[in-house]
Design a protein around this motif. Structure first.
Motif, mmCIF file in Angstrom:
data_model
loop_
_atom_site.group_PDB
_atom_site.id
_atom_site.type_symbol
_atom_site.label_atom_id
_atom_site.label_comp_id
_atom_site.label_asym_id
_atom_site.label_seq_id
_atom_site.Cartn_x
_atom_site.Cartn_y
_atom_site.Cartn_z
ATOM 1 N N THR A 17 17.401 -31.344 -10.912
ATOM 2 C CA THR A 17 18.239 -32.224 -11.718
ATOM 3 C C THR A 17 18.711 -31.509 -12.979
ATOM 4 O OG1 THR A 17 17.102 -34.175 -10.871
ATOM 5 C CG2 THR A 17 18.307 -34.431 -12.944
ATOM 6 N N ALA A 18 17.807 -30.834 -13.672
ATOM 7 C CA ALA A 18 18.173 -30.104 -14.889
ATOM 8 C C ALA A 18 19.202 -29.022 -14.574
ATOM 9 C CB ALA A 18 16.933 -29.500 -15.542
ATOM 10 N N ARG A 19 19.028 -28.322 -13.458
ATOM 11 C CA ARG A 19 19.982 -27.287 -13.039
ATOM 12 C C ARG A 19 21.363 -27.902 -12.825
ATOM 13 N NH1 ARG A 19 17.896 -26.339 -8.669
ATOM 14 N NH2 ARG A 19 16.315 -24.879 -9.420
ATOM 15 N N SER A 20 21.403 -29.039 -12.182
ATOM 16 C CA SER A 20 22.668 -29.721 -11.952
ATOM 17 C C SER A 20 23.353 -30.070 -13.276
ATOM 18 C CB SER A 20 22.424 -30.984 -11.128
ATOM 19 O OG SER A 20 23.590 -31.738 -11.009
ATOM 20 N N TYR A 21 22.585 -30.563 -14.229
ATOM 21 C CA TYR A 21 23.138 -30.902 -15.540
ATOM 22 C C TYR A 21 23.648 -29.658 -16.252
ATOM 23 C CZ TYR A 21 20.752 -35.429 -14.973
ATOM 24 O OH TYR A 21 20.324 -36.650 -14.518
ATOM 25 N N LEU A 22 22.929 -28.545 -16.131
ATOM 26 C CA LEU A 22 23.383 -27.297 -16.757
ATOM 27 C C LEU A 22 24.635 -26.763 -16.079
ATOM 28 C CD1 LEU A 22 20.085 -25.380 -17.583
ATOM 29 C CD2 LEU A 22 21.822 -26.170 -19.200
ATOM 30 N N GLU A 23 24.733 -26.912 -14.780
ATOM 31 C CA GLU A 23 25.953 -26.500 -14.077
ATOM 32 C C GLU A 23 27.152 -27.304 -14.564
ATOM 33 O OE1 GLU A 23 24.897 -26.922 -9.957
ATOM 34 O OE2 GLU A 23 23.692 -25.081 -9.977
ATOM 35 N N ASP A 24 26.956 -28.604 -14.766
ATOM 36 C CA ASP A 24 28.028 -29.441 -15.309
ATOM 37 C C ASP A 24 28.399 -29.000 -16.722
ATOM 38 O OD1 ASP A 24 27.994 -30.902 -12.955
ATOM 39 O OD2 ASP A 24 26.883 -32.594 -13.812
ATOM 40 N N ALA A 25 27.398 -28.704 -17.540
ATOM 41 C CA ALA A 25 27.649 -28.250 -18.913
ATOM 42 C C ALA A 25 28.370 -26.908 -18.912
ATOM 43 C CB ALA A 25 26.337 -28.154 -19.691
ATOM 44 N N ALA A 27 30.491 -25.847 -16.709
ATOM 45 C CA ALA A 27 31.886 -26.107 -16.378
ATOM 46 C C ALA A 27 32.631 -26.752 -17.551
ATOM 47 C CB ALA A 27 31.971 -26.997 -15.143
ATOM 48 N N GLU A 28 31.973 -27.665 -18.236
ATOM 49 C CA GLU A 28 32.646 -28.408 -19.301
ATOM 50 C C GLU A 28 32.734 -27.647 -20.615
ATOM 51 O OE1 GLU A 28 32.467 -32.736 -21.573
ATOM 52 O OE2 GLU A 28 31.433 -32.459 -19.662
ATOM 53 N N TYR A 29 31.661 -26.924 -20.969
ATOM 54 C CA TYR A 29 31.597 -26.294 -22.290
ATOM 55 C C TYR A 29 31.714 -24.773 -22.235
ATOM 56 C CZ TYR A 29 29.962 -30.944 -23.448
ATOM 57 O OH TYR A 29 29.873 -32.298 -23.597
ATOM 58 N N GLY A 30 31.823 -24.204 -21.053
ATOM 59 C CA GLY A 30 31.991 -22.760 -20.933
ATOM 60 C C GLY A 30 30.741 -21.955 -21.229
ATOM 61 N N VAL A 69 21.000 -36.347 -18.617
ATOM 62 C CA VAL A 69 22.296 -35.669 -18.678
ATOM 63 C C VAL A 69 22.865 -35.659 -20.096
ATOM 64 C CG1 VAL A 69 23.669 -37.691 -18.016
ATOM 65 C CG2 VAL A 69 24.524 -35.385 -17.523
ATOM 66 N N ASP A 70 22.730 -36.751 -20.832
ATOM 67 C CA ASP A 70 23.253 -36.804 -22.195
ATOM 68 C C ASP A 70 22.536 -35.833 -23.120
ATOM 69 O OD1 ASP A 70 25.123 -38.700 -21.484
ATOM 70 O OD2 ASP A 70 23.894 -40.387 -22.144
ATOM 71 N N GLU A 71 21.254 -35.615 -22.881
ATOM 72 C CA GLU A 71 20.501 -34.661 -23.702
ATOM 73 C C GLU A 71 21.050 -33.248 -23.528
ATOM 74 O OE1 GLU A 71 16.000 -36.307 -23.968
ATOM 75 O OE2 GLU A 71 16.652 -35.653 -21.958
ATOM 76 N N VAL A 72 21.376 -32.894 -22.293
ATOM 77 C CA VAL A 72 21.927 -31.560 -22.035
ATOM 78 C C VAL A 72 23.306 -31.430 -22.677
ATOM 79 C CG1 VAL A 72 22.683 -29.935 -20.257
ATOM 80 C CG2 VAL A 72 20.584 -31.248 -19.938
ATOM 81 N N ALA A 73 24.144 -32.424 -22.493
ATOM 82 C CA ALA A 73 25.486 -32.380 -23.093
ATOM 83 C C ALA A 73 25.395 -32.276 -24.606
ATOM 84 C CB ALA A 73 26.277 -33.609 -22.665
ATOM 85 N N ASP A 74 24.464 -32.981 -25.218
ATOM 86 C CA ASP A 74 24.310 -32.941 -26.684
ATOM 87 C C ASP A 74 23.971 -31.546 -27.183
ATOM 88 O OD1 ASP A 74 24.916 -35.613 -26.934
ATOM 89 O OD2 ASP A 74 22.825 -36.269 -27.135
ATOM 90 N N LEU A 75 23.340 -30.742 -26.364
ATOM 91 C CA LEU A 75 23.016 -29.377 -26.775
ATOM 92 C C LEU A 75 24.261 -28.537 -27.026
ATOM 93 C CD1 LEU A 75 20.149 -28.468 -24.255
ATOM 94 C CD2 LEU A 75 19.893 -29.010 -26.695
ATOM 95 N N PHE A 76 25.358 -28.860 -26.346
ATOM 96 C CA PHE A 76 26.520 -27.987 -26.365
ATOM 97 C C PHE A 76 27.775 -28.603 -26.958
ATOM 98 C CE2 PHE A 76 23.781 -26.933 -22.732
ATOM 99 C CZ PHE A 76 23.294 -25.738 -23.240
ATOM 100 N N ARG A 77 27.735 -29.878 -27.282
ATOM 101 C CA ARG A 77 28.886 -30.500 -27.952
ATOM 102 C C ARG A 77 29.040 -29.904 -29.334
ATOM 103 N NH1 ARG A 77 27.002 -36.050 -26.049
ATOM 104 N NH2 ARG A 77 28.107 -36.248 -24.099
ATOM 105 N N ARG A 78 30.285 -29.705 -29.737
ATOM 106 C CA ARG A 78 30.500 -29.102 -31.056
ATOM 107 C C ARG A 78 31.077 -30.091 -32.017
ATOM 108 N NH1 ARG A 78 32.320 -23.599 -28.363
ATOM 109 N NH2 ARG A 78 30.236 -22.911 -27.992
#
Length: 78
Positions: A17-25, A27-30, A69-78
């Protein structure tokens, strides 16, 4: 670009699951990330065996266990 590492092991559904969230991140955040199998290193196994998955960003252990998923996205949002 941050240095991101996912500590995991095969057969771990939380790691999948964590890998999937990182793959999404990625793609979204480069971002890019490395995945390290803790079973390949006894010291890493001892350190993380009860905590995986663990996401490390720039040397700081940021997330572990049941990661959302939101925790992972929060790591990379600017």
């Amino acid at each position: 670009m941050p240095t991101v590492i996912l500590y995991s092991k095969p057969g771990c559904h939380l790691c999948d699951t964590a890998r999937s969230y990182l793959e999404d991140a990625a793609a979204e955040y480069g971002i890019t990330y490395d995945e390290i199998d803790i079973l390949r290193d006894l010291a890493l196994f001892e350190r993380y065996r009860y905590r995986i998955p663990v996401i490390v960003v720039d040397g700081d252990e940021r997330l572990e266990g049941n990661i959302e998923v939101d925790e992972v996205a929060d790591l990379f949002r600017r």
